[in-house]
Design a protein around this motif. Structure first.
Motif, PDB file in Angstrom:
ATOM      1  N   ALA A  21       0.930  -1.300  -0.190  1.00  0.00           N
ATOM      2  CA  ALA A  21       0.071  -0.066   0.026  1.00  0.00           C
ATOM      3  C   ALA A  21       0.843   1.513   0.083  1.00  0.00           C
ATOM      4  O   ALA A  21       0.612   2.146  -0.784  1.00  0.00           O
ATOM      5  N   ILE A  22       1.775   1.232   0.796  1.00  0.00           N
ATOM      6  CA  ILE A  22       2.963   2.447   0.879  1.00  0.00           C
ATOM      7  C   ILE A  22       3.697   2.517  -0.360  1.00  0.00           C
ATOM      8  O   ILE A  22       3.812   3.808  -1.042  1.00  0.00           O
ATOM      9  N   LEU A  23       4.079   1.566  -0.993  1.00  0.00           N
ATOM     10  CA  LEU A  23       4.851   1.443  -2.364  1.00  0.00           C
ATOM     11  C   LEU A  23       3.838   2.114  -3.480  1.00  0.00           C
ATOM     12  O   LEU A  23       4.255   2.816  -4.194  1.00  0.00           O
ATOM     13  N   SER A  24       2.415   1.690  -3.095  1.00  0.00           N
ATOM     14  CA  SER A  24       1.626   2.182  -4.240  1.00  0.00           C
ATOM     15  C   SER A  24       1.537   3.801  -4.144  1.00  0.00           C
ATOM     16  O   SER A  24       1.387   4.412  -4.881  1.00  0.00           O
ATOM     17  N   GLU A  25       1.405   4.129  -2.905  1.00  0.00           N
ATOM     18  CA  GLU A  25       1.285   5.595  -2.820  1.00  0.00           C
ATOM     19  C   GLU A  25       2.600   6.354  -3.002  1.00  0.00           C
ATOM     20  O   GLU A  25       2.512   7.280  -3.591  1.00  0.00           O
ATOM     21  N   THR A  26       3.714   5.669  -2.811  1.00  0.00           N
ATOM     22  CA  THR A  26       4.949   6.357  -3.386  1.00  0.00           C
ATOM     23  C   THR A  26       5.116   6.416  -5.029  1.00  0.00           C
ATOM     24  O   THR A  26       5.364   7.491  -5.250  1.00  0.00           O
ATOM     25  N   GLU A  27       4.443   5.442  -5.467  1.00  0.00           N
ATOM     26  CA  GLU A  27       4.439   5.531  -6.954  1.00  0.00           C
ATOM     27  C   GLU A  27       3.567   6.757  -7.287  1.00  0.00           C
ATOM     28  O   GLU A  27       3.754   7.403  -8.381  1.00  0.00           O
TER      29      GLU A  27
END
Length: 230
Positions: A76-82
């Motif tokens: 979820a955090i990686l998706s937000e980072t992207e």
């Protein structure tokens, strides 16, 4: 109660949003800027500073994602980072367009001054303005290339993550199949144990009846020989 890691992630996300809004406001100021060159340079300096801070916070957010214990939180955090990286790239593009629009505005102003009898100083100022704008455009292009490289690396990391998840899913499915096989074997073994227990009970009953018949026969024979008159 929220953990310390969750609080840090939330604070980092809020700072990213703050820098994003500040950049958008500065880009709008550049787009509306009629000049002079010093004002444009000041705006661009502020935008560069905000982009540097934004880039660092996005990197911090990505690092926090790697430190998550749960896979769902990490993804979820990686998706937000992207998503934030794509937004930063969009802001970079808008920044470049705003500088081009400002350049056109300044060029038109300088042409008007020349038509109205501008002197050598005005012509020189226009040359300096163009050189600075070219340098700014070059810096923006370099920043865009840097963002593109970062996004490419992130895509590769996402592909690796998906590959790891696929491998983990296969392992879980294989383990589940093994558990099913073991469950069937245990169930079959339980049936055999119950069957043998029933057979053992039957054998004990038969032995008991045989012994009872044997003792009854012995008693009968003894009775006939020792007490024939009874």
């Amino acid at each position: 109660m929220a953990s310390s890691a969750d609080v840090h992630v939330r604070i980092c996300g809020q700072e990213i949003i703050k820098y994003d809004l500040e950049i958008k406001a500065l880009v709008q100021d550049i787009r509306d800027c009629p000049g002079p060159q010093s004002t444009l340079m000041e705006f661009n300096s502020q935008v560069k500073e905000k982009f540097n801070k934004l880039r660092l916070r996005i990197q911090d957010l990505e690092q926090m994602a790697r430190e998550q214990d749960r896979e769902t939180d990490r993804l979820a955090i990686l998706s937000e980072t992207e998503s934030q990286r794509r937004q930063m790239l969009s802001n970079q593009t808008a920044w470049r367009k705003a500088n081009l629009a400002c350049k056109l505005c300044i060029d038109h102003s300088e042409k008007d001054e020349l038509l109205q009898g501008g002197d050598y100083q005005s012509t020189r100022q226009r040359k300096v303005t163009k050189e600075c704008l070219v340098e700014t455009s070059s810096n923006i292009t370099e920043s865009l290339m840097s963002i593109s490289r970062m996004m490419s690396e992130q895509v590769k990391q996402s592909e690796d993550t998906i590959g790891t998840l696929a491998t983990s899913s296969r392992t879980v499915l294989e383990t589940n199949e093994e558990f099913k096989s073991m469950t069937g074997t245990i169930h079959f073994g339980r049936k055999l144990i119950l069957k043998y227990n029933r057979r053992e009970l039957t054998d004990k009953l038969l032995i008991f009846l045989a012994l009872a018949l044997f003792f009854a026969t012995v008693l009968y024979i003894l009775k006939k020989r020792l007490f024939p008159f009874i």
